[in-house]
Scaffold this active site. Structure first.
Site, mmCIF file in Angstrom:
data_model
loop_
_atom_site.group_PDB
_atom_site.id
_atom_site.type_symbol
_atom_site.label_atom_id
_atom_site.label_comp_id
_atom_site.label_asym_id
_atom_site.label_seq_id
_atom_site.Cartn_x
_atom_site.Cartn_y
_atom_site.Cartn_z
ATOM 1 N N THR A 178 0.872 -1.180 0.000
ATOM 2 C CA THR A 178 0.000 0.000 0.000
ATOM 3 C C THR A 178 0.904 1.223 0.000
ATOM 4 O OG1 THR A 178 -1.797 -1.117 1.127
ATOM 5 C CG2 THR A 178 -1.746 1.282 1.284
ATOM 6 N N LYS A 217 -7.277 1.418 -2.831
ATOM 7 C CA LYS A 217 -6.916 1.021 -1.466
ATOM 8 C C LYS A 217 -7.114 2.195 -0.508
ATOM 9 C CE LYS A 217 -5.292 -1.582 1.859
ATOM 10 N NZ LYS A 217 -4.011 -2.230 2.101
ATOM 11 N N LYS A 241 0.320 5.640 8.391
ATOM 12 C CA LYS A 241 0.997 5.863 7.100
ATOM 13 C C LYS A 241 -0.042 5.966 5.975
ATOM 14 C CE LYS A 241 2.322 2.296 4.864
ATOM 15 N NZ LYS A 241 1.904 1.383 3.755
#
Lengths: 288, 288
Positions: B96, B171, B239
């Site tokens: 990701t 995502k 993150k």
């Protein structure tokens, strides 16, 4: 429990009352606008002119109205339920309302030899029609057990949550979880659109995994289709969030997510979306 | 596609690589800590000492590492994939990471006659082990089709989302929906506890209706059990939210729910919960 009185025949109340009628109970009804009752009367329900008239003949009184002040009025008014209902009667309020008001009704009922339950529901118009509502019940467990046969015609997931007010508190938990999730659903969709993705295809990916939710599966497609018809009204949702935030404050709880959700929905209402479905939150992101 | 190179054998990567090995592919692997590869090597994978060594022999290079800067390093470094991989190779990044970085890799690969796909996954350690991940793919559709047989051993819900970067953007949508929902799940639970309800019983009522979500069904019970072991790390979630917020800003989007979620998770990290599972957000409400 021969005669059931049902007060409040809106979208939800009428379907619930109908399920009881069809299950064979004798039903007396009152609602503010008599026309709303007509098809029920055609099916065999008996009309009463006032709340008092219902209360005087019913063994169980059920209420499903709009706001806490409506509940207060029909229970505590001079012509209200608590003054006129029979000793030993069961009083069941299905309205989503204040936990503290549920406790007041319970205590007043107890003093007078009646049994009160707060029993807000979840599952919308479809759940009401199909008799598959979730029912969250507060009050004495014995009273809950006694009323279980009635609940079973209205709902599927029927849980006794604890003492008076616990049903209302549980419904608040339900609304709190929904409110913040609605923000995430809208934000995921607007991000998808702005990033140039095909939002329907994005839903194919994300609505089955860890991001999955009822709102993502059922409301996100309506948002994308521009369908903002009410399953659940913005104005009622704001009322519920207001109750939850006031209760949270009393409990000494800070709920920043719920607070944000209420702010966004209020901005939506100010723009004329009070009568829209809760999925209209998407418009706040898209149009303003 | 004879030889697959797999770089990054953490909890997710290793299970994904193992599923390919068991499907009969020849596998060369590299990861920073060789010990992590040992059971895979025992099953027949071949160890390489550097990223470059993997790149030189692989027909397909797969990467599953930690942060965007790790991705950048292993693709663009002097000993990196793009300098050393064969012409005609397929490059698949499962990490990701930033959509813009996915686009850079794609363009550089294209220039050199390779095919790059960004393919982040969802479904956690269990999905990786069982080969049931959701895979969100960006890049050329032909390359996606060519790699579909490989994806099919790793995941179940495999959707081509559009051009390079579209997998990463999708995502982000997934993470955005999860982030705000987690707030609602925590707030519903702390409200339940403070209101004196039995939270497990509340879940019985609310986790099947309009408030239902994966997090409410799978993470709320862990919160109540005090189980904060990581399925998905707080630090990785922060993150991801950072990437999503930066992208949103570039797109001119205001996402107040996501912003709030990131603030809450950062407060959690500051209190030493970086290595906990994302359900530890509950502690922010309960303990501070």
């Amino acid at each position: 429990m021969k005669t059931i009185g049902f007060i409040g025949l809106g979208v939800m109340g009428k379907s619930m009352a109908r399920n009881l009628l069809r299950a064979g109970y004798s039903l007396v009804v009152y609602t503010r606008t008599k026309e709303k009752a007509e098809d029920l009367l055609a099916e065999g329900a008996v009309w009463k002119e006032t709340v008092k008239d219902v209360a005087q003949v019913a063994d169980v009184v059920m209420t499903m109205v709009g706001e806490p002040h409506d509940v207060e009025h029909i229970y505590f008014g001079d012509d209200g339920i608590l003054k006129h209902v029979k000793r030993g009667a069961y009083l069941i309020d299905f309205t989503t309302s204040k936990p503290s008001l549920a406790v007041r009704i319970y205590e007043e009922a107890k003093k007078k030899g009646m049994f009160a339950l707060d029993a807000p529901v979840s599952g919308g118009d479809i759940g009401a029609r199909e008799g598959t509502l979730s029912i969250m019940v507060g009050g004495d467990k014995e009273a809950f057990s006694a009323c279980m046969p009635l609940f079973s015609h209205i709902g599927k997931n029927i849980v006794w949550q604890g003492k008076a007010g616990a049903g209302q508190h549980t419904k608040m938990c339900n609304q709190i979880a929904i409110a913040t999730n609605m923000i995430g659903v809208c934000e995921a969709l607007v991000y998808a659109e702005k990033a140039g993705l095909d939002p329907e295809r994005v839903l194919q990916s994300i609505s089955q995994g860890a991001a999955s939710s009822w709102s993502l599966s059922y409301l996100a497609p309506r948002m994308l289709a521009g369908d903002f018809a009410p399953g659940f009204y913005v104005k009622h949702f704001i009322k519920d969030m207001g109750i939850a935030l006031a209760e949270a404050e009393t409990l000494g709880l800070s709920l920043p997510g719920l607070k944000l959700a209420k702010q966004l929905y209020e901005a939506l209402a100010e723009r004329g979306e009070e009568q829209s479905g809760t999925q209209a939150l998407y418009k706040w992101y898209k149009e303003w």
